[in-house]
Design a protein around this motif. Structure first.
Motif, PDB file in Angstrom:
ATOM      1  N   GLN A  15       0.829  -1.208   0.000  1.00 53.88           N
ATOM      2  CA  GLN A  15       0.000   0.000   0.000  1.00 53.88           C
ATOM      3  C   GLN A  15       0.864   1.259   0.000  1.00 53.88           C
ATOM      4  O   GLN A  15       0.555   2.234  -0.685  1.00 53.88           O
ATOM      5  N   SER A  16       1.960   1.220   0.739  1.00 55.57           N
ATOM      6  CA  SER A  16       2.883   2.360   0.756  1.00 55.57           C
ATOM      7  C   SER A  16       3.543   2.547  -0.597  1.00 55.57           C
ATOM      8  O   SER A  16       3.764   3.684  -1.043  1.00 55.57           O
ATOM      9  N   VAL A  17       3.859   1.453  -1.252  1.00 58.08           N
ATOM     10  CA  VAL A  17       4.463   1.524  -2.587  1.00 58.08           C
ATOM     11  C   VAL A  17       3.518   2.233  -3.554  1.00 58.08           C
ATOM     12  O   VAL A  17       3.928   3.114  -4.325  1.00 58.08           O
ATOM     13  N   ALA A  18       2.233   1.880  -3.506  1.00 54.99           N
ATOM     14  CA  ALA A  18       1.252   2.503  -4.396  1.00 54.99           C
ATOM     15  C   ALA A  18       1.158   4.007  -4.150  1.00 54.99           C
ATOM     16  O   ALA A  18       1.086   4.802  -5.093  1.00 54.99           O
ATOM     17  N   VAL A  19       1.185   4.411  -2.877  1.00 52.91           N
ATOM     18  CA  VAL A  19       1.118   5.830  -2.529  1.00 52.91           C
ATOM     19  C   VAL A  19       2.353   6.560  -3.032  1.00 52.91           C
ATOM     20  O   VAL A  19       2.267   7.668  -3.592  1.00 52.91           O
ATOM     21  N   VAL A  21       4.369   5.721  -5.507  1.00 49.02           N
ATOM     22  CA  VAL A  21       4.387   5.802  -6.971  1.00 49.02           C
ATOM     23  C   VAL A  21       3.590   7.030  -7.427  1.00 49.02           C
ATOM     24  O   VAL A  21       4.014   7.776  -8.309  1.00 49.02           O
ATOM     25  N   ASP A  22       2.424   7.243  -6.818  1.00 51.69           N
ATOM     26  CA  ASP A  22       1.609   8.394  -7.188  1.00 51.69           C
ATOM     27  C   ASP A  22       2.232   9.715  -6.757  1.00 51.69           C
ATOM     28  O   ASP A  22       1.895  10.773  -7.301  1.00 51.69           O
ATOM     29  N   ALA A  23       3.138   9.669  -5.777  1.00 53.15           N
ATOM     30  CA  ALA A  23       3.790  10.897  -5.301  1.00 53.15           C
ATOM     31  C   ALA A  23       4.796  11.433  -6.314  1.00 53.15           C
ATOM     32  O   ALA A  23       5.282  12.562  -6.185  1.00 53.15           O
ATOM     33  N   GLU A  24       5.113  10.623  -7.323  1.00 57.13           N
ATOM     34  CA  GLU A  24       6.016  11.027  -8.412  1.00 57.13           C
ATOM     35  C   GLU A  24       7.363  11.512  -7.901  1.00 57.13           C
ATOM     36  O   GLU A  24       7.868  12.563  -8.284  1.00 57.13           O
ATOM     37  N   GLY A  71      -3.864   2.971  -6.177  1.00 59.52           N
ATOM     38  CA  GLY A  71      -3.507   4.316  -6.583  1.00 59.52           C
ATOM     39  C   GLY A  71      -3.764   4.567  -8.059  1.00 59.52           C
ATOM     40  O   GLY A  71      -4.189   3.685  -8.819  1.00 59.52           O
ATOM     41  N   HIS A  72      -3.480   5.784  -8.467  1.00 57.85           N
ATOM     42  CA  HIS A  72      -3.712   6.181  -9.856  1.00 57.85           C
ATOM     43  C   HIS A  72      -2.888   5.331 -10.819  1.00 57.85           C
ATOM     44  O   HIS A  72      -3.386   4.872 -11.850  1.00 57.85           O
ATOM     45  N   GLY A  73      -1.625   5.109 -10.465  1.00 55.96           N
ATOM     46  CA  GLY A  73      -0.753   4.332 -11.342  1.00 55.96           C
ATOM     47  C   GLY A  73      -1.178   2.885 -11.465  1.00 55.96           C
ATOM     48  O   GLY A  73      -1.264   2.335 -12.568  1.00 55.96           O
ATOM     49  N   GLY A  74      -1.459   2.251 -10.331  1.00 60.61           N
ATOM     50  CA  GLY A  74      -1.866   0.857 -10.362  1.00 60.61           C
ATOM     51  C   GLY A  74      -3.205   0.649 -11.027  1.00 60.61           C
ATOM     52  O   GLY A  74      -3.402  -0.300 -11.808  1.00 60.61           O
ATOM     53  N   SER A 218     -13.501  11.687  -8.813  1.00 57.07           N
ATOM     54  CA  SER A 218     -12.637  12.755  -8.302  1.00 57.07           C
ATOM     55  C   SER A 218     -11.379  12.249  -7.603  1.00 57.07           C
ATOM     56  O   SER A 218     -10.543  13.049  -7.182  1.00 57.07           O
ATOM     57  N   GLY A 219     -11.231  10.945  -7.468  1.00 65.91           N
ATOM     58  CA  GLY A 219     -10.035  10.391  -6.840  1.00 65.91           C
ATOM     59  C   GLY A 219      -9.720   9.018  -7.387  1.00 65.91           C
ATOM     60  O   GLY A 219     -10.346   8.553  -8.341  1.00 65.91           O
ATOM     61  N   SER A 220      -8.766   8.379  -6.773  1.00 64.49           N
ATOM     62  CA  SER A 220      -8.375   7.035  -7.180  1.00 64.49           C
ATOM     63  C   SER A 220      -9.323   6.013  -6.539  1.00 64.49           C
ATOM     64  O   SER A 220      -9.493   5.995  -5.324  1.00 64.49           O
ATOM     65  N   SER A 221      -9.950   5.179  -7.345  1.00 58.69           N
ATOM     66  CA  SER A 221     -10.946   4.230  -6.835  1.00 58.69           C
ATOM     67  C   SER A 221     -10.298   3.139  -5.992  1.00 58.69           C
ATOM     68  O   SER A 221      -9.233   2.612  -6.339  1.00 58.69           O
ATOM     69  N   CYS A 222     -10.968   2.783  -4.880  1.00 60.56           N
ATOM     70  CA  CYS A 222     -10.496   1.670  -4.058  1.00 60.56           C
ATOM     71  C   CYS A 222     -10.723   0.358  -4.800  1.00 60.56           C
ATOM     72  O   CYS A 222     -11.408   0.318  -5.831  1.00 60.56           O
ATOM     73  N   LEU A 223     -10.159  -0.722  -4.283  1.00 61.77           N
ATOM     74  CA  LEU A 223     -10.267  -2.002  -4.991  1.00 61.77           C
ATOM     75  C   LEU A 223     -11.671  -2.588  -4.934  1.00 61.77           C
ATOM     76  O   LEU A 223     -12.023  -3.401  -5.790  1.00 61.77           O
ATOM     77  N   SER A 224     -12.488  -2.188  -3.979  1.00 57.90           N
ATOM     78  CA  SER A 224     -13.885  -2.602  -4.008  1.00 57.90           C
ATOM     79  C   SER A 224     -14.584  -1.980  -5.215  1.00 57.90           C
ATOM     80  O   SER A 224     -15.319  -2.658  -5.949  1.00 57.90           O
ATOM     81  N   CYS A 225     -14.346  -0.690  -5.434  1.00 59.01           N
ATOM     82  CA  CYS A 225     -14.970  -0.012  -6.572  1.00 59.01           C
ATOM     83  C   CYS A 225     -14.369  -0.459  -7.900  1.00 59.01           C
ATOM     84  O   CYS A 225     -15.067  -0.523  -8.917  1.00 59.01           O
TER      85      CYS A 225
END
Length: 265
Positions: A15-19, A21-24, A71-74, A218-225
């Protein structure tokens, strides 16, 4: 920071990796490789038909990756694998304007000092039932906000006790959050209900509907969505699904500018 992240990369939770990655950050490309591998493993576990979505397959996939949001990238990788493309830029600008107007005109005061993160989902659809003479094409729009909210038309939208054609899922990290209240899930559930009602008018199987659905989030969808989007695809294979998820910071900054401009006027 980037050098320390690279040094600790193998120890980071996914989860931290995904965050990150989006932090660029400058190290994002190195982190992206690990995220891509995790997403590939996750995709292998995702159910391939609607019957399988009624079982434990997707819940097991979530438990396996221990991630709430890629995240957005994943998510971009996932959408690409599912054949979900972004709507055109003109439509995205239109959708953002609609949501901006709604968000600015429906401010909510925080309660007990708690800050509520507002997430919006907007969709427009145009469908038809080919080879069905009495049935005219159908089109419309939907706007939903996460939680118990009033929609564009002023109606209160609460979780339905009726049969659900798509399912929301408990996530492994924030497992106390009811994902049926996510903006995307509420929107898709209502859209499914509309499309099924339309198909029934023509006494047609819903799989035979043709057309397109465009969604702005308006944001990055969670894995449920993300799972809800996939279920929608499988339920309506004749519809072309287009989805655009915004980067959280970009959306918040845009909304802030919109409010400031409205105050100046």
């Amino acid at each position: 920071l980037s050098s320390e992240v690279v040094r600790q990369m193998d120890r980071l939770e996914l989860q931290s990796v995904a965050v990150l990655v989006d932090a660029e950050l400058s190290c994002s490309s190195a982190l992206l490789s690990r995220l891509q591998q995790a997403v590939a493993l996750f995709l292998d576990l995702v159910p391939g038909d609607m019957d399988a979505w009624q079982g434990a397959g997707y819940a097991d996939a979530l438990s396996s990756v221990q991630v709430d949001n890629f995240g957005h990238g994943g998510n971009s990788i996932i959408f690409n694998c599912w054949g979900v493309v972004s709507p055109g830029g003109t439509w995205q600008s239109h959708a953002e304007d609609v949501v901006m107007e709604h968000a600015a005109s429906s401010e909510r005061a925080s309660k007990d000092g708690l800050v509520h993160k507002r997430v919006f989902s907007y969709a427009e659809y145009a469908v038809e039932a080919r080879d069905s003479e009495p049935l005219s094409p159908s089109s419309g729009s939907l706007l939903r906000e996460n939680g118990f909210r009033r929609s564009q038309d002023g109606d209160e939208h609460l979780p339905s006790s009726a049969r659900r054609w798509i399912n929301a899922f408990t996530l492994p990290i924030n497992h106390l959050v009811d994902r049926a209240l996510c903006a995307e899930f509420q929107l898709l559930e209502e859209l499914v209900a509309r499309l099924l009602a339309y198909a029934r008018l023509g006494r047609l199987r819903h799989e035979l509907l043709r057309g397109s659905v465009q969604v702005w989030v308006s944001g990055s969808s969670c894995l449920s969505c993300m799972g809800a989007f996939r279920q929608f695809q499988l339920l309506f294979p004749g519809l072309s699904l287009h989805v655009s998820c915004q980067r959280d910071r970009t959306w918040r900054d845009a909304l802030r500018r919109f409010r400031d401009h409205a105050v100046e006027d």
